[in-house]
Design a protein around this motif. Structure first.
Motif, mmCIF file in Angstrom:
data_model
loop_
_atom_site.group_PDB
_atom_site.id
_atom_site.type_symbol
_atom_site.label_atom_id
_atom_site.label_comp_id
_atom_site.label_asym_id
_atom_site.label_seq_id
_atom_site.Cartn_x
_atom_site.Cartn_y
_atom_site.Cartn_z
ATOM 1 N N PHE A 53 11.217 3.712 -1.149
ATOM 2 C CA PHE A 53 11.063 4.873 -1.216
ATOM 3 C C PHE A 53 11.097 5.308 -2.694
ATOM 4 O O PHE A 53 11.828 4.612 -3.530
ATOM 5 C CB PHE A 53 12.185 5.515 -0.384
ATOM 6 C CG PHE A 53 12.439 5.265 1.262
ATOM 7 C CD1 PHE A 53 11.543 6.207 2.066
ATOM 8 C CD2 PHE A 53 13.066 4.245 1.736
ATOM 9 C CE1 PHE A 53 11.418 5.927 3.253
ATOM 10 C CE2 PHE A 53 12.715 3.932 3.066
ATOM 11 C CZ PHE A 53 12.226 4.767 3.850
ATOM 12 N N ASN A 54 10.454 6.416 -2.729
ATOM 13 C CA ASN A 54 10.174 6.969 -4.174
ATOM 14 C C ASN A 54 10.020 5.940 -5.313
ATOM 15 O O ASN A 54 10.576 5.946 -6.334
ATOM 16 C CB ASN A 54 11.476 7.609 -4.648
ATOM 17 C CG ASN A 54 11.833 8.995 -3.786
ATOM 18 O OD1 ASN A 54 10.886 9.325 -3.026
ATOM 19 N ND2 ASN A 54 12.969 9.404 -3.835
ATOM 20 N N TRP A 55 8.991 4.959 -4.795
ATOM 21 C CA TRP A 55 8.689 3.889 -5.546
ATOM 22 C C TRP A 55 7.665 4.287 -6.732
ATOM 23 O O TRP A 55 7.934 3.537 -7.946
ATOM 24 C CB TRP A 55 7.738 2.940 -4.764
ATOM 25 C CG TRP A 55 7.279 1.656 -5.346
ATOM 26 C CD1 TRP A 55 6.122 1.343 -5.734
ATOM 27 C CD2 TRP A 55 8.144 0.632 -5.672
ATOM 28 N NE1 TRP A 55 6.153 0.074 -6.254
ATOM 29 C CE2 TRP A 55 7.488 -0.348 -6.219
ATOM 30 C CE3 TRP A 55 9.629 0.437 -5.705
ATOM 31 C CZ2 TRP A 55 7.925 -1.619 -6.931
ATOM 32 C CZ3 TRP A 55 10.308 -0.755 -6.429
ATOM 33 C CH2 TRP A 55 9.494 -1.783 -6.677
ATOM 34 N N GLN A 56 6.992 5.327 -6.938
ATOM 35 C CA GLN A 56 6.218 5.451 -8.053
ATOM 36 C C GLN A 56 5.537 6.968 -7.862
ATOM 37 O O GLN A 56 5.567 7.617 -6.763
ATOM 38 C CB GLN A 56 4.780 4.403 -8.285
ATOM 39 C CG GLN A 56 3.713 4.550 -6.999
ATOM 40 C CD GLN A 56 2.868 3.417 -7.113
ATOM 41 O OE1 GLN A 56 2.859 3.029 -8.286
ATOM 42 N NE2 GLN A 56 1.919 3.463 -6.264
ATOM 43 N N PRO A 98 7.328 9.839 6.920
ATOM 44 C CA PRO A 98 7.089 11.134 6.208
ATOM 45 C C PRO A 98 7.577 11.331 4.909
ATOM 46 O O PRO A 98 8.747 10.754 4.415
ATOM 47 C CB PRO A 98 7.752 12.148 7.112
ATOM 48 C CG PRO A 98 8.182 11.479 8.590
ATOM 49 C CD PRO A 98 7.979 10.114 8.040
ATOM 50 N N GLY A 99 6.602 11.756 3.915
ATOM 51 C CA GLY A 99 7.219 11.960 2.601
ATOM 52 C C GLY A 99 7.734 13.006 2.324
ATOM 53 O O GLY A 99 7.963 13.558 1.158
ATOM 54 N N SER A 122 3.047 13.619 -7.571
ATOM 55 C CA SER A 122 4.221 13.617 -6.390
ATOM 56 C C SER A 122 4.760 12.202 -6.276
ATOM 57 O O SER A 122 4.321 11.283 -6.650
ATOM 58 C CB SER A 122 3.529 13.923 -5.140
ATOM 59 O OG SER A 122 2.325 13.065 -5.117
ATOM 60 N N LEU A 123 6.154 12.120 -5.829
ATOM 61 C CA LEU A 123 6.746 10.756 -5.626
ATOM 62 C C LEU A 123 6.070 9.986 -4.270
ATOM 63 O O LEU A 123 6.015 11.008 -3.387
ATOM 64 C CB LEU A 123 8.494 10.942 -5.427
ATOM 65 C CG LEU A 123 9.066 10.846 -6.703
ATOM 66 C CD1 LEU A 123 10.304 11.531 -6.468
ATOM 67 C CD2 LEU A 123 8.975 9.688 -7.314
ATOM 68 N N ARG A 124 5.989 8.812 -4.460
ATOM 69 C CA ARG A 124 5.406 8.283 -3.298
ATOM 70 C C ARG A 124 6.175 7.070 -2.853
ATOM 71 O O ARG A 124 6.813 6.451 -3.764
ATOM 72 C CB ARG A 124 3.758 7.747 -3.582
ATOM 73 C CG ARG A 124 2.981 9.050 -3.920
ATOM 74 C CD ARG A 124 2.620 10.093 -3.013
ATOM 75 N NE ARG A 124 1.474 9.481 -2.263
ATOM 76 C CZ ARG A 124 0.350 9.910 -2.586
ATOM 77 N NH1 ARG A 124 0.161 10.866 -3.813
ATOM 78 N NH2 ARG A 124 -0.989 9.454 -1.963
ATOM 79 N N HIS A 125 6.222 6.819 -1.505
ATOM 80 C CA HIS A 125 6.689 5.286 -1.056
ATOM 81 C C HIS A 125 5.607 4.441 -0.999
ATOM 82 O O HIS A 125 4.276 4.518 -0.858
ATOM 83 C CB HIS A 125 7.099 5.693 0.331
ATOM 84 C CG HIS A 125 7.948 7.082 0.574
ATOM 85 N ND1 HIS A 125 8.969 7.327 -0.351
ATOM 86 C CD2 HIS A 125 8.142 7.990 1.600
ATOM 87 C CE1 HIS A 125 9.570 8.466 -0.091
ATOM 88 N NE2 HIS A 125 9.011 8.758 1.135
ATOM 89 N N GLU A 126 6.219 3.012 -1.029
ATOM 90 C CA GLU A 126 5.228 1.940 -0.888
ATOM 91 C C GLU A 126 5.718 1.065 0.326
ATOM 92 O O GLU A 126 6.666 0.746 0.303
ATOM 93 C CB GLU A 126 5.314 1.356 -2.293
ATOM 94 C CG GLU A 126 4.540 -0.109 -2.309
ATOM 95 C CD GLU A 126 3.887 -0.659 -3.786
ATOM 96 O OE1 GLU A 126 3.112 0.267 -4.506
ATOM 97 O OE2 GLU A 126 4.411 -1.516 -3.730
ATOM 98 N N ARG A 127 4.631 0.853 0.985
ATOM 99 C CA ARG A 127 4.936 -0.156 2.045
ATOM 100 C C ARG A 127 4.401 -1.474 1.681
ATOM 101 O O ARG A 127 3.724 -1.888 0.924
ATOM 102 C CB ARG A 127 3.992 0.073 3.282
ATOM 103 C CG ARG A 127 4.143 1.328 4.123
ATOM 104 C CD ARG A 127 3.341 1.424 5.327
ATOM 105 N NE ARG A 127 3.871 2.615 6.143
ATOM 106 C CZ ARG A 127 4.392 2.416 7.608
ATOM 107 N NH1 ARG A 127 4.109 1.232 8.226
ATOM 108 N NH2 ARG A 127 4.791 3.329 8.062
ATOM 109 N N CYS A 187 0.768 -1.120 -0.134
ATOM 110 C CA CYS A 187 -0.016 -0.135 0.101
ATOM 111 C C CYS A 187 0.842 1.421 0.122
ATOM 112 O O CYS A 187 1.944 1.248 0.497
ATOM 113 C CB CYS A 187 -0.909 -0.006 1.135
ATOM 114 S SG CYS A 187 -0.258 0.055 2.823
ATOM 115 N N ASP A 188 0.376 2.365 -0.484
ATOM 116 C CA ASP A 188 0.680 3.501 -0.525
ATOM 117 C C ASP A 188 1.384 3.892 1.052
ATOM 118 O O ASP A 188 0.539 3.535 1.841
ATOM 119 C CB ASP A 188 0.049 4.687 -0.955
ATOM 120 C CG ASP A 188 0.686 6.007 -1.072
ATOM 121 O OD1 ASP A 188 0.954 6.653 -0.256
ATOM 122 O OD2 ASP A 188 1.005 6.692 -2.416
#
Length: 200
Positions: free
Chosen positions: A161-164, A199-200, A170-175, A138-139
């Motif tokens: 980090f910075n997955w998509q 934090p993003g 915006s750059l987003r991380h994925e868990r 998930c995001d």
């Protein structure tokens, strides 16, 4: 071809593979839930149509038959009402490895239905499909989705980090949550640990 059931049940849900007859109710549920779905689901857009839903549903049926992807819809056992969708995705049968995805219609959110569906599909994956790895992704900002994973006993395996990029650019991380041992699967209704998004 792996022996995959077309339908399973849990305490409150009938969880079954898609049917074309589901299309009108899927469209209603998605349109009802756009505000909640749009930030996380790229396909959930304001122009979501019956034709697009039918084409996608037919594709899901074909992929279920060929065991490429196992989408399930979950319905209220008492009324038959569509509550949401889940499934076993990104399958690698050689491991075997599966990713569980999910969404729920807004009017049914917060009632534990997604956790119940995830629990049932996890049991299916481990008990009948010999899974050695289950993932939930998930995001990093999708706290509700992370809560489901943690409620069901999945452990945080990585943060990519910075997955998509999100729809807004915006750059987003994925868990990435993982479960390797089915004995760690918690029953629906278990307490939810606190989630601290990175934090993003």
């Amino acid at each position: 071809m792996p022996d995959v059931p077309a339908s399973i049940t849990s305490e409150r849900l009938t969880i079954r593979c898609p049917r074309v007859t589901d299309v009108p109710e899927i469209v209603t549920a998605v349109r009802e839930s756009l505000e909640a779905l749009e930030p996380w689901m790229r396909w959930a857009t304001r122009d979501y149509s019956v034709d697009a839903c039918e084409a996608n549903t037919r594709q899901a049926i074909a992929r279920f038959i060929t065991r490429q992807d196992l989408r399930y819809h979950f319905h209220d056992r008492a009324t038959g009402e569509l509550i949401g969708s889940s499934g076993l995705h990104r399958i690698n049968w050689q491991v075997p490895r599966f990713e569980i995805g999910y969404w729920v219609r807004t009017s049914k959110a917060g009632q534990g239905y997604v956790s119940e569906a995830v629990h049932a599909l996890s049991r299916l994956a481990f008990d009948r499909l010999a899974a050695n790895r289950l993932e939930i992704r998930c995001d990093d900002l999708n706290v509700a989705s992370a809560r489901v994973a943690e409620r069901c006993g999945f452990e945080l395996d990585a943060i990519l980090f910075n997955w998509q990029r999100a729809a807004d650019g915006s750059l987003r991380h994925e868990r990435v949550y993982v479960m390797l041992d089915p004995s760690l699967l918690t029953e629906p209704g278990s307490p939810v640990p606190a989630v601290d998004p990175t934090p993003g």
